[in-house]
Design a protein around this motif. Sequence first.
Motif, PDB file in Angstrom:
ATOM      1  N   ASP A 114       0.823  -1.212   0.000  1.00  0.00           N
ATOM      2  CA  ASP A 114       0.000   0.000   0.000  1.00  0.00           C
ATOM      3  C   ASP A 114       0.859   1.266   0.000  1.00  0.00           C
ATOM      4  O   ASP A 114       0.534   2.253  -0.671  1.00  0.00           O
ATOM      5  CB  ASP A 114      -0.937   0.014   1.214  1.00  0.00           C
ATOM      6  N   THR A 115       1.967   1.235   0.766  1.00  0.00           N
ATOM      7  CA  THR A 115       2.849   2.397   0.815  1.00  0.00           C
ATOM      8  C   THR A 115       3.551   2.612  -0.516  1.00  0.00           C
ATOM      9  O   THR A 115       3.680   3.749  -0.992  1.00  0.00           O
ATOM     10  CB  THR A 115       3.895   2.245   1.939  1.00  0.00           C
TER      11      THR A 115
ATOM     12  N   ASP B 208       2.466   1.644  -3.464  1.00  0.00           N
ATOM     13  CA  ASP B 208       1.449   2.112  -4.412  1.00  0.00           C
ATOM     14  C   ASP B 208       1.140   3.590  -4.186  1.00  0.00           C
ATOM     15  O   ASP B 208       0.955   4.353  -5.143  1.00  0.00           O
ATOM     16  CB  ASP B 208       0.165   1.287  -4.264  1.00  0.00           C
ATOM     17  N   TRP B 209       1.078   3.996  -2.919  1.00  0.00           N
ATOM     18  CA  TRP B 209       0.835   5.403  -2.593  1.00  0.00           C
ATOM     19  C   TRP B 209       1.980   6.269  -3.109  1.00  0.00           C
ATOM     20  O   TRP B 209       1.746   7.364  -3.660  1.00  0.00           O
ATOM     21  CB  TRP B 209       0.694   5.583  -1.079  1.00  0.00           C
TER      22      TRP B 209
ATOM     23  N   SER C 193       1.558   6.834  -6.679  1.00  0.00           N
ATOM     24  CA  SER C 193       0.398   7.688  -6.934  1.00  0.00           C
ATOM     25  C   SER C 193       0.712   9.162  -6.690  1.00  0.00           C
ATOM     26  O   SER C 193       0.386  10.026  -7.512  1.00  0.00           O
ATOM     27  CB  SER C 193      -0.782   7.249  -6.058  1.00  0.00           C
ATOM     28  N   VAL C 194       1.363   9.462  -5.573  1.00  0.00           N
ATOM     29  CA  VAL C 194       1.658  10.861  -5.261  1.00  0.00           C
ATOM     30  C   VAL C 194       2.723  11.415  -6.207  1.00  0.00           C
ATOM     31  O   VAL C 194       2.689  12.595  -6.581  1.00  0.00           O
ATOM     32  CB  VAL C 194       2.074  11.030  -3.771  1.00  0.00           C
TER      33      VAL C 194
ATOM     34  N   ASP D 175       0.812  12.208  -9.392  1.00  0.00           N
ATOM     35  CA  ASP D 175       0.006  13.422  -9.217  1.00  0.00           C
ATOM     36  C   ASP D 175       0.871  14.681  -9.286  1.00  0.00           C
ATOM     37  O   ASP D 175       0.480  15.692  -9.890  1.00  0.00           O
ATOM     38  CB  ASP D 175      -0.732  13.381  -7.879  1.00  0.00           C
TER      39      ASP D 175
ATOM     40  N   ARG E 287       4.844   9.666   8.282  1.00  0.00           N
ATOM     41  CA  ARG E 287       3.465   9.221   8.481  1.00  0.00           C
ATOM     42  C   ARG E 287       2.790  10.035   9.576  1.00  0.00           C
ATOM     43  O   ARG E 287       3.433  10.457  10.545  1.00  0.00           O
ATOM     44  CB  ARG E 287       3.431   7.732   8.880  1.00  0.00           C
TER      45      ARG E 287
ATOM     46  N   GLN F  24      -0.775   6.968   8.244  1.00  0.00           N
ATOM     47  CA  GLN F  24      -0.914   7.220   6.813  1.00  0.00           C
ATOM     48  C   GLN F  24       0.276   8.034   6.296  1.00  0.00           C
ATOM     49  O   GLN F  24       0.651   9.034   6.901  1.00  0.00           O
ATOM     50  CB  GLN F  24      -2.212   7.975   6.526  1.00  0.00           C
TER      51      GLN F  24
ATOM     52  N   THR G 245       2.451  15.390  -0.012  1.00  0.00           N
ATOM     53  CA  THR G 245       1.056  15.661  -0.334  1.00  0.00           C
ATOM     54  C   THR G 245       0.806  17.156  -0.146  1.00  0.00           C
ATOM     55  O   THR G 245       1.548  17.846   0.556  1.00  0.00           O
ATOM     56  CB  THR G 245       0.120  14.855   0.572  1.00  0.00           C
TER      57      THR G 245
END
Length: 244
Positions: free
Chosen positions: A68-69, A71-72, A75-76, A79, A112, A117, A143
């Motif tokens: 998950d990390t 993939d994040w 993603s970021v 973006d 995090r 998160q 982010t």
Amino acid sequence: MGRKSNKGKEKKKRRKEEQAKLAASFTLVEAANKQEDPMATMAPFKKYERNGLNLAIECKKVAELDKDTVDWAFSVTKDNMQTLYEESNWGWNDRLKKEELTEDKAWYLVARDQDGQPIAFSHFRFDMDEDEEVLYCYEIQLTKTARRKGLGKFMMQILQLLANKAQMLKVMVTVFKMNTESRDFFLRALKFELDETDPGLCDPMEADEYCYEILSKKTVLGVKKQQEGDQCCSGSGCSRNQPH
């Protein structure tokens, strides 16, 4: 059979010295990559509690991160960077970026929040660059809610400390020329400089053809070796190669 010339002996000696230096550099990089936790002795830097942020910071190899990390992180990065890549002559490619982010040598600095998160990360590597041992920062991505709160600068300071601890010579980064915010961050806030390997310096007649710059900041050891080299050249009368 005649004796070997002094010139030949000197050439052989220099070659052995260069080989020994290169071997020592590879040993340092290998040792850096064998660390279990590069931040093990840096407890004060494992937290960031400023400007409304309350974060925990960890340093891990990509293989130790959960899916998950990872993939994040992709993603970021997409973006934040896809548009810049598409406006450059590099173009954006999902597959290539994923491969880069998950390469075996990749290390991650991840910040995090209190819920665990991730809100910021840096992908970096201990590696060789032009026969020098370096820490290369491939990405530092935040982010939107975490920006302009000092976190990016704090994370880059951690990378500088990790490079010092591992006896690297400098921290390096590649930035798009069009990304003025990023350039100002590294050049003004962090005091990075154009690296001697920057393509615009190496190929000044075609400098405008390159969409990126290579920046760097020397570590404590890097500054010391530069000063020693300057003193050596000053005393012997030799001429040093200048960036070209």
